[in-house]
Write a protein that holds these residues in place. Structure first.
Motif, PDB file in Angstrom:
ATOM      1  N   TYR A  24      -7.048   3.331  -8.301  1.00  0.00           N
ATOM      2  CA  TYR A  24      -5.822   3.092  -7.874  1.00  0.00           C
ATOM      3  C   TYR A  24      -5.427   2.182  -6.332  1.00  0.00           C
ATOM      4  O   TYR A  24      -5.092   0.795  -6.163  1.00  0.00           O
ATOM      5  CB  TYR A  24      -4.567   3.689  -8.268  1.00  0.00           C
ATOM      6  N   PRO A  25      -6.077   2.818  -5.001  1.00  0.00           N
ATOM      7  CA  PRO A  25      -6.080   2.016  -3.970  1.00  0.00           C
ATOM      8  C   PRO A  25      -6.413   1.427  -3.724  1.00  0.00           C
ATOM      9  O   PRO A  25      -6.063   0.200  -2.953  1.00  0.00           O
ATOM     10  CB  PRO A  25      -6.286   3.633  -2.907  1.00  0.00           C
ATOM     11  N   LEU A  73       2.478   1.077  -3.969  1.00  0.00           N
ATOM     12  CA  LEU A  73       1.151   1.543  -4.631  1.00  0.00           C
ATOM     13  C   LEU A  73       0.990   2.690  -5.481  1.00  0.00           C
ATOM     14  O   LEU A  73       1.155   3.306  -7.140  1.00  0.00           O
ATOM     15  CB  LEU A  73       0.250   1.407  -3.873  1.00  0.00           C
ATOM     16  N   LEU A  74       2.730   3.306  -5.238  1.00  0.00           N
ATOM     17  CA  LEU A  74       3.165   4.760  -5.493  1.00  0.00           C
ATOM     18  C   LEU A  74       3.991   4.624  -6.787  1.00  0.00           C
ATOM     19  O   LEU A  74       4.470   5.274  -8.064  1.00  0.00           O
ATOM     20  CB  LEU A  74       4.122   5.330  -4.583  1.00  0.00           C
ATOM     21  N   ALA A  90      -4.765  -1.832  -5.007  1.00  0.00           N
ATOM     22  CA  ALA A  90      -3.770  -2.338  -4.198  1.00  0.00           C
ATOM     23  C   ALA A  90      -3.851  -3.043  -2.566  1.00  0.00           C
ATOM     24  O   ALA A  90      -3.282  -3.338  -3.002  1.00  0.00           O
ATOM     25  CB  ALA A  90      -2.938  -1.089  -3.938  1.00  0.00           C
ATOM     26  N   ALA A  91      -5.312  -2.600  -2.579  1.00  0.00           N
ATOM     27  CA  ALA A  91      -5.964  -3.291  -1.642  1.00  0.00           C
ATOM     28  C   ALA A  91      -5.895  -5.574  -1.631  1.00  0.00           C
ATOM     29  O   ALA A  91      -5.778  -6.007  -0.620  1.00  0.00           O
ATOM     30  CB  ALA A  91      -6.962  -2.715  -1.146  1.00  0.00           C
ATOM     31  N   MET A 112       0.743  -1.089  -0.086  1.00  0.00           N
ATOM     32  CA  MET A 112      -0.144  -0.090  -0.274  1.00  0.00           C
ATOM     33  C   MET A 112       1.010   1.569  -0.195  1.00  0.00           C
ATOM     34  O   MET A 112       0.405   2.225  -0.263  1.00  0.00           O
ATOM     35  CB  MET A 112      -0.936  -0.012   1.116  1.00  0.00           C
ATOM     36  N   GLY A 113       2.290   1.105   0.579  1.00  0.00           N
ATOM     37  CA  GLY A 113       2.714   2.263   0.394  1.00  0.00           C
ATOM     38  C   GLY A 113       4.213   2.709  -0.605  1.00  0.00           C
ATOM     39  O   GLY A 113       3.660   2.430  -2.257  1.00  0.00           O
ATOM     40  N   GLN A 164     -15.142  -1.166  -6.941  1.00  0.00           N
ATOM     41  CA  GLN A 164     -14.186  -0.233  -7.956  1.00  0.00           C
ATOM     42  C   GLN A 164     -14.615  -0.160  -9.509  1.00  0.00           C
ATOM     43  O   GLN A 164     -15.037   0.907  -9.302  1.00  0.00           O
ATOM     44  CB  GLN A 164     -12.740  -0.916  -8.082  1.00  0.00           C
TER      45      GLN A 164
END
Length: 534
Positions: A158-159, A124-125, A162-163, A120-121, A220
């Motif tokens: 996107y988050p 994801l970025l 990613a989750a 998640m960090g 989503q």
């Protein structure tokens, strides 16, 4: 020798730890690969349906994703390596003290949560940055139909995607670390254990995982519809959301059921191990819910049972040693004889490949082997002249007397064969039953060797002690177990019996064996023949 033994043991541990850690890394990498692949395919489907791509654009987008993925994966692996640095240091043999082992244990306990934080960090970025940059280049110079500004409509999505990956990483990480935790506990003991303070109620975990994996795809889709109401592919997006949600819910249910079953199975196996008499049984399964309390409770119970078992074992041993000392104290020349016979027998058994528990049982048998002398008059035990036939018969009855005494206790049943038959000989000339060869129990054959060895290397009122160099050749020509005799000889040559031989000399009130070996003067006593009653 002790240094070499420690070195060999440590090298063996390093080999095992490296193999375990390599398996852990390999499985984690494969789990990351399949999780990333699943998320990539989901992203491809959502983007294609959302923007209504032509077939060629789907292939173009897949190529862009596969181009960006290796760079993101390398960053992820580098970050994961940093997260596991403390555990890696211990498992690769670069550190072995307790403090660093505790840090490694804490590192592995939190590994599933660290995986979630990584996905998640940085993951994801880096994925968003790399993908948008590649899309921008492809749109400007390669004719890709969708530009980065259009992609910004999907920013809230996107988050969520990613989750999905983070949940998969959490479940897989929780399944991989328990083997490493169990190894650290085995290697460093209970002091290495660090319990996580975080507690998530079990019901919240189940609902969270299943609902997240099942509803996130629909969420989503809902977010996509909200930001692009004019999409002509709404039915396709909804269908994909339902399909992927159902698929992920099934997969999540399987992974979650395994996570739940793992600590329960570990506790069950621990209970079975305790039932079969195994010591130091601990559970190292990872859990952050009520199952963690179950595992902790089991470990506390197992530790208390082990401590109680150890106290009972020490009481049992001390009681037997006291009884053996009381028997030997009837004759000052045999003081310590039972203790040494037990110690000799234990060393011989270990040399022959017996396991430690069975060899220790033989040590206790050695302590009790002459308990039947309680029934022999003290005057006969101390007599220095030749024994009469009746007196010899009385002496030779002590194995049967000891057998009758000990068989009253069920706890001492394992020692009966050694007590009754330690004076039997392979040629059938022993007593009390005249057994031959393999009919003599192995415990009794070893005790016979240990008994005669200690008797002849100790002082008696009718002769001084013989040197081991005189006794060993005689044993080779007696009707004794040849393997046990050879094992005894190997121990003697290695110096493993020096302390016991010296103790036997000191009990007799004369020079120690080690000091006597330094002298060149031949013994002044004549050679004595071996007696079956010594």
């Amino acid at each position: 020798r002790l240094f070499m033994l420690d070195y060999i043991v440590w090298e063996s541990f390093k080999t095992v730890s490296k193999r375990l850690f390599s398996q852990f890394l390999r499985r984690s990498v494969w789990a990351y690969f399949f999780g990333s692949l699943a998320v990539l395919l989901n992203a491809l489907m959502v983007h294609g349906l959302y923007f209504g791509w032509a077939p060629w654009a789907w292939g173009y987008a897949l190529a862009i994703g596969l181009l960006v993925a290796p760079a993101v994966a390398l960053l992820d692996l580098w970050w994961a390596r940093r997260q596991l640095s403390k555990a890696q240091k211990v498992f690769l043999g670069q550190a072995k003290d307790l403090q660093e082992a505790r840090q490694a244990y804490r590192n592995l306990v939190h590994w599933p949560l660290l995986s979630v934080a990584r996905v998640m960090g940085p993951h994801l970025l880096s994925t968003m940055g790399g993908f948008l940059l590649a899309i921008d280049v492809a749109h400007r110079f390669g004719g890709f139909p969708t530009g980065p500004l259009d992609m910004l409509y999907l920013l809230p999505w996107y988050p969520i995607n990613a989750a999905l990956h983070a949940i998969i990483e959490y479940l897989v990480g929780a399944s991989q670390s328990p083997r490493l935790l169990a190894y650290l506990r085995e290697r460093f003991g209970d002091e290495v254990v660090v319990y996580p303070r975080l507690r998530i109620p079990f019901v919240l975990k189940v609902l969270g995982v299943l609902l997240a994996l099942g509803l996130l795809p629909l969420l989503q889709v809902g977010s996509l519809v909200y930001f692009r109401l004019e999409s002509t592919n709404l039915p396709g997006l909804v269908a994909w959301g339902l399909f992927s949600g159902l698929l992920l819910m099934v997969a999540g249910g399987i992974l979650l059921s395994r996570e739940v079953a793992r600590p329960l199975q570990a506790v069950l196996e621990g209970m079975q191990a305790i039932q079969h008499g195994k010591g130091s049984v601990r559970v190292s399964a990872v859990a952050w819910d009520e199952l963690a309390d179950l595992a902790l409770g089991f470990n506390n119970l197992a530790q208390a049972l082990e401590a109680e078992r150890q106290r009972n074992l020490e009481l049992y041993r001390d009681t037997v040693q006291t009884l053996a000392a009381a028997i030997d104290a009837r004759d000052p020349y045999t003081r310590g004889h039972s203790q040494r016979v037990g110690a000799y027998a234990q060393r011989i058994a270990l040399k022959l490949g017996w396991d430690a528990q069975r060899a220790y049982q033989l040590y206790i048998t050695g302590l009790l082997h002459d308990i039947g002398k309680i029934g022999v008059p003290e005057a006969i035990l101390k007599k220095t002249d030749r024994l009469s036939a009746q007196e010899r018969q009385m002496i030779e009855s002590h194995p049967l007397i000891g057998y009758e005494i000990v068989r009253q206790s069920r706890a001492l049943k394992a020692h009966l064969a050694g007590i009754r038959h330690h004076h039997e000989r392979l040629d059938g000339c022993g007593y009390p039953d005249g057994l031959r060869g393999e009919a003599i129990p192995p415990e009794a054959r070893i005790l016979a060797v240990a008994d005669i060895w200690d008797a002849l290397t100790s002082h008696r009122p009718y002769r001084p002690a013989l040197k081991p160099s005189e006794v060993y050749p005689r044993l080779l020509h007696e009707a004794l177990d040849p393997e046990a005799v050879q094992a005894l000889g190997a121990l003697w040559r290695e110096g493993a019996l020096d302390a016991l031989l010296e103790e036997a000399q000191q009990q007799g009130g004369v020079q120690s064996y080690l000091a006597e070996q330094k002298g060149d003067k031949e013994p002044s006593h004549p050679s004595f023949s071996m007696s079956k009653t010594e």
